[in-house]
Design a protein around this motif. Structure first.
Motif, mmCIF file in Angstrom:
data_model
loop_
_atom_site.group_PDB
_atom_site.id
_atom_site.type_symbol
_atom_site.label_atom_id
_atom_site.label_comp_id
_atom_site.label_asym_id
_atom_site.label_seq_id
_atom_site.Cartn_x
_atom_site.Cartn_y
_atom_site.Cartn_z
ATOM 1 N N ASP A 114 38.932 50.541 30.512
ATOM 2 C CA ASP A 114 38.801 51.856 31.140
ATOM 3 C C ASP A 114 37.344 52.296 31.252
ATOM 4 O O ASP A 114 36.931 52.867 32.243
ATOM 5 C CB ASP A 114 39.597 52.902 30.357
ATOM 6 C CG ASP A 114 41.094 52.723 30.559
ATOM 7 O OD1 ASP A 114 41.469 52.208 31.625
ATOM 8 O OD2 ASP A 114 41.860 53.095 29.662
ATOM 9 N N GLY A 115 36.536 52.054 30.241
ATOM 10 C CA GLY A 115 35.139 52.461 30.279
ATOM 11 C C GLY A 115 34.282 51.527 31.112
ATOM 12 O O GLY A 115 33.133 51.815 31.404
ATOM 13 N N ASP A 116 34.795 50.366 31.507
ATOM 14 C CA ASP A 116 34.069 49.325 32.221
ATOM 15 C C ASP A 116 34.469 49.240 33.687
ATOM 16 O O ASP A 116 34.482 48.150 34.242
ATOM 17 C CB ASP A 116 34.405 47.968 31.617
ATOM 18 C CG ASP A 116 33.476 47.595 30.504
ATOM 19 O OD1 ASP A 116 32.502 48.327 30.298
ATOM 20 O OD2 ASP A 116 33.748 46.588 29.862
ATOM 21 N N LYS A 117 34.764 50.331 34.305
ATOM 22 C CA LYS A 117 35.240 50.258 35.688
ATOM 23 C C LYS A 117 34.122 49.756 36.591
ATOM 24 O O LYS A 117 32.971 50.156 36.440
ATOM 25 C CB LYS A 117 35.750 51.617 36.146
ATOM 26 C CG LYS A 117 37.022 52.013 35.424
ATOM 27 C CD LYS A 117 37.529 53.339 35.892
ATOM 28 C CE LYS A 117 38.756 53.706 35.093
ATOM 29 N NZ LYS A 117 39.150 55.075 35.311
ATOM 30 N N PRO A 118 34.473 48.895 37.544
ATOM 31 C CA PRO A 118 33.449 48.348 38.442
ATOM 32 C C PRO A 118 32.979 49.393 39.442
ATOM 33 O O PRO A 118 33.620 50.407 39.646
ATOM 34 C CB PRO A 118 34.196 47.219 39.152
ATOM 35 C CG PRO A 118 35.611 47.653 39.152
ATOM 36 C CD PRO A 118 35.810 48.393 37.864
ATOM 37 N N LEU A 119 31.861 49.125 40.079
ATOM 38 C CA LEU A 119 31.380 49.982 41.146
ATOM 39 C C LEU A 119 32.081 49.606 42.436
ATOM 40 O O LEU A 119 32.487 48.461 42.634
ATOM 41 C CB LEU A 119 29.865 49.821 41.323
ATOM 42 C CG LEU A 119 28.999 50.258 40.144
ATOM 43 C CD1 LEU A 119 27.532 49.971 40.444
ATOM 44 C CD2 LEU A 119 29.216 51.726 39.828
ATOM 45 N N CYS A 120 32.184 50.552 43.340
ATOM 46 C CA CYS A 120 32.825 50.306 44.635
ATOM 47 C C CYS A 120 31.995 49.302 45.426
ATOM 48 O O CYS A 120 30.766 49.442 45.519
ATOM 49 C CB CYS A 120 32.941 51.614 45.408
ATOM 50 S SG CYS A 120 33.560 51.398 47.090
ATOM 51 N N PRO A 121 32.616 48.263 46.000
ATOM 52 C CA PRO A 121 31.864 47.271 46.768
ATOM 53 C C PRO A 121 31.308 47.816 48.078
ATOM 54 O O PRO A 121 30.406 47.227 48.657
ATOM 55 C CB PRO A 121 32.887 46.159 47.026
ATOM 56 C CG PRO A 121 34.215 46.800 46.875
ATOM 57 C CD PRO A 121 34.036 47.928 45.915
ATOM 58 N N VAL A 122 31.801 48.953 48.555
ATOM 59 C CA VAL A 122 31.330 49.509 49.827
ATOM 60 C C VAL A 122 30.216 50.530 49.598
ATOM 61 O O VAL A 122 29.123 50.405 50.131
ATOM 62 C CB VAL A 122 32.502 50.156 50.607
ATOM 63 C CG1 VAL A 122 32.004 50.861 51.854
ATOM 64 C CG2 VAL A 122 33.545 49.110 50.967
#
Length: 141
Positions: free
Chosen positions: A97-105
């Motif tokens: 939950d704390g490691d959510k990726p960044l949006c690729p767009v």
């Protein structure tokens, strides 16, 4: 000594039937009612109300429907508890939950996980994510 008049509600059909029965027995409706009140006041018992009447039948039908609804809700609640327990005990992805990726767009960090992820046949898992800023939906894993 004059007695005060009393009022009560009774539908016309019952009242007419009652008056006809009083006439047949040679008494008045007032006299019959006074006799009933005196008899009831000294402990006379009134027969139980009819078990089958349109109102009682409708009440029984509603009570039956409520019972069925409560059973369905109970079953659904049990199933939901099992599903929640299953979700809580399922294997998590490497991305926590704390490691959510960044949006690729748009590279935003306003990300939301979609669902609990899929377990593939080879044992790996995939997870869908949703960007709240640009509404992009993508899968990792």
């Amino acid at each position: 000594m004059s007695q005060p008049m009393r009022n009560f509600r009774l539908d016309d059909d019952r009242w007419n039937s009652f008056r006809q029965e009083c006439d047949r027995r040679g008494t008045t409706s007032s006299s019959a009612i006074v006799q009933f009140v005196e008899w009831f006041s000294i402990g006379g018992e009134v027969p139980a109300a009819e078990k089958s009447s349109p109102l009682n039948d409708r009440i029984s039908a509603i009570e039956h429907q409520i019972g069925e609804i409560l059973q369905t809700l109970s079953k659904t609640s049990s199933q939901n508890r099992l599903q929640r327990a299953s979700k809580e005990s399922s294997v998590r992805l490497d991305v926590q939950d704390g490691d959510k990726p960044l949006c690729p767009v748009c590279e935003s960090s306003a990300i939301r996980r979609e669902g609990r992820g899929k377990l593939r046949r080879d044992g790996s898992r995939s997870q869908r994510y949703f960007c709240r800023d640009c509404s992009k939906l993508w899968t990792i894993g």
